[in-house]
Design a protein around this motif. Structure first.
Motif, PDB file in Angstrom:
ATOM      1  N   VAL A  58       0.875  -1.109  -0.207  1.00 32.81           N
ATOM      2  CA  VAL A  58       0.025  -0.186   0.116  1.00 32.81           C
ATOM      3  C   VAL A  58       0.928   1.314   0.121  1.00 32.81           C
ATOM      4  O   VAL A  58       0.414   2.399   0.216  1.00 32.81           O
ATOM      5  N   GLY A  59       2.253   0.885  -0.310  1.00 33.55           N
ATOM      6  CA  GLY A  59       3.030   2.209  -0.036  1.00 33.55           C
ATOM      7  C   GLY A  59       4.503   1.702  -0.099  1.00 33.55           C
ATOM      8  O   GLY A  59       4.778   0.601  -0.100  1.00 33.55           O
ATOM      9  N   TYR A  60       5.222   2.875   0.182  1.00 35.72           N
ATOM     10  CA  TYR A  60       6.746   2.704   0.450  1.00 35.72           C
ATOM     11  C   TYR A  60       7.198   3.279   1.339  1.00 35.72           C
ATOM     12  O   TYR A  60       6.724   4.506   2.084  1.00 35.72           O
ATOM     13  N   ARG A 112       0.445  10.971   1.609  1.00 36.80           N
ATOM     14  CA  ARG A 112      -0.526   9.958   0.557  1.00 36.80           C
ATOM     15  C   ARG A 112      -0.513  10.850  -0.798  1.00 36.80           C
ATOM     16  O   ARG A 112      -0.967  11.880  -0.740  1.00 36.80           O
ATOM     17  N   LEU A 223       5.214   4.990  -8.390  1.00 42.16           N
ATOM     18  CA  LEU A 223       4.515   5.376  -7.149  1.00 42.16           C
ATOM     19  C   LEU A 223       3.191   5.693  -7.708  1.00 42.16           C
ATOM     20  O   LEU A 223       2.891   6.613  -8.215  1.00 42.16           O
ATOM     21  N   GLU A 224       2.154   4.820  -7.060  1.00 39.34           N
ATOM     22  CA  GLU A 224       0.629   5.069  -7.485  1.00 39.34           C
ATOM     23  C   GLU A 224       0.043   6.081  -6.382  1.00 39.34           C
ATOM     24  O   GLU A 224       0.068   6.027  -5.470  1.00 39.34           O
ATOM     25  N   GLN A 227      -1.226   5.779  -2.644  1.00 35.30           N
ATOM     26  CA  GLN A 227      -0.087   4.956  -1.962  1.00 35.30           C
ATOM     27  C   GLN A 227       0.546   5.961  -0.743  1.00 35.30           C
ATOM     28  O   GLN A 227       0.442   7.075  -1.025  1.00 35.30           O
TER      29      GLN A 227
END
Length: 267
Positions: A58-60, A112, A223-224, A227
């Motif tokens: 869901v992210g980095y 975000r 990176l979406e 995320q």
């Protein structure tokens, strides 16, 4: 064994360590020459195993974004790892020590994304434009490597030592906000134990976002929108003990809290 087979074997060892909460010896004990490339190869194999278990990225997170932490490990660049859905908790979460091996907690600024970022070539201003929300966060860092005896390849392989994250309610990003100057006070059991500011994270938390976009972009990863981007600790990590309560108070972002329970964790 081939390098790919070795990476898979080490990833399985980390996967088991996460599941059983049992630390393993550093990979660099066996091979002191193990480097960044090998660490990320192991990380990719471990992520595949965790996704096969049903988890989601869901992210980095970026680690080693402060000069003192880079100096401690003898590096000049941050590292990164995924943020997994199973590790994200809401403000006020009660954390069970039995779910970790050797946890520590640190406060950080979390973004975000509202729009995707595709590197390389992403600038800080492009990162700013892509950020939709800003969040006060607490990261629990944990090491599946015994005694935190980590060199760079060890922590990279171990998802940049990510354990969990607790997030406050999001605040809309403003185009003129200077996150370098965003201050934070960190307390344990109502006693101030650390302070920090956004500039501790690579000089500017938005620079961390750009760095992540560019570094991941070299591997074809985007990176979406939606995320989470965790930008790194603003102070030295603090160990957790049963019954502790931690609160981070951020200028403009409000507060985020976690409480610590003692328990056996999941089998």
């Amino acid at each position: 064994m081939s390098a790919e087979t070795v990476a898979r074997t080490r990833a399985r060892a980390l996967h088991t360590a996460r599941a059983t909460r049992t630390a393993i010896a550093p990979f660099t004990d066996e091979n002191p020459e193990l480097g960044l490339r090998e660490g990320y190869e192991i990380q990719r194999e471990l992520i595949a195993l965790l996704l096969a278990d049903g988890d989601r990225v869901v992210g980095y997170k970026a680690g080693l974004t402060s000069k003192p932490m880079q100096a401690m490990l003898g590096v000049t660049t941050p590292d990164y790892g995924p943020v997994l859905a199973s590790t994200v908790h809401p403000d006020g979460a009660r954390i069970d020590l039995g779910d970790f091996i050797a946890p520590r907690v640190e406060a950080e600024i979390v973004f975000r994304l509202a729009t995707p970022l595709r590197g390389p070539g992403v600038t800080v201003e492009q990162a700013r434009a892509a950020v939709g929300e800003v969040i006060a966060g607490l990261e629990i860092v944990d090491s599946r490597i015994a005694g935190w005896r980590i060199l760079l390849a060890d922590t990279v392989a171990d998802l940049a030592s990510n354990g969990a994250v607790v997030l406050a309610d999001a605040v809309p990003a403003k185009p003129d906000d200077d996150y370098r100057l965003l201050g934070m006070a960190f307390s344990r059991n109502d006693e101030l134990v650390a302070t920090g500011a956004g500039a501790a994270a690579l000089g500017d938390p938005l620079a961390v976002v750009a760095w992540l976009a560019n570094t991941l972009g070299e591997h074809g990863v985007v990176l979406e929108a939606g995320q989470l981007i965790m930008t790194g600790a603003l102070h030295a990590a603090v160990p957790l003990a049963p019954g502790d309560s931690f609160v981070a108070e951020f200028d403009r972002l409000g507060t985020v809290r976690l409480d610590v329970a003692a328990g056996e964790g999941k089998p």
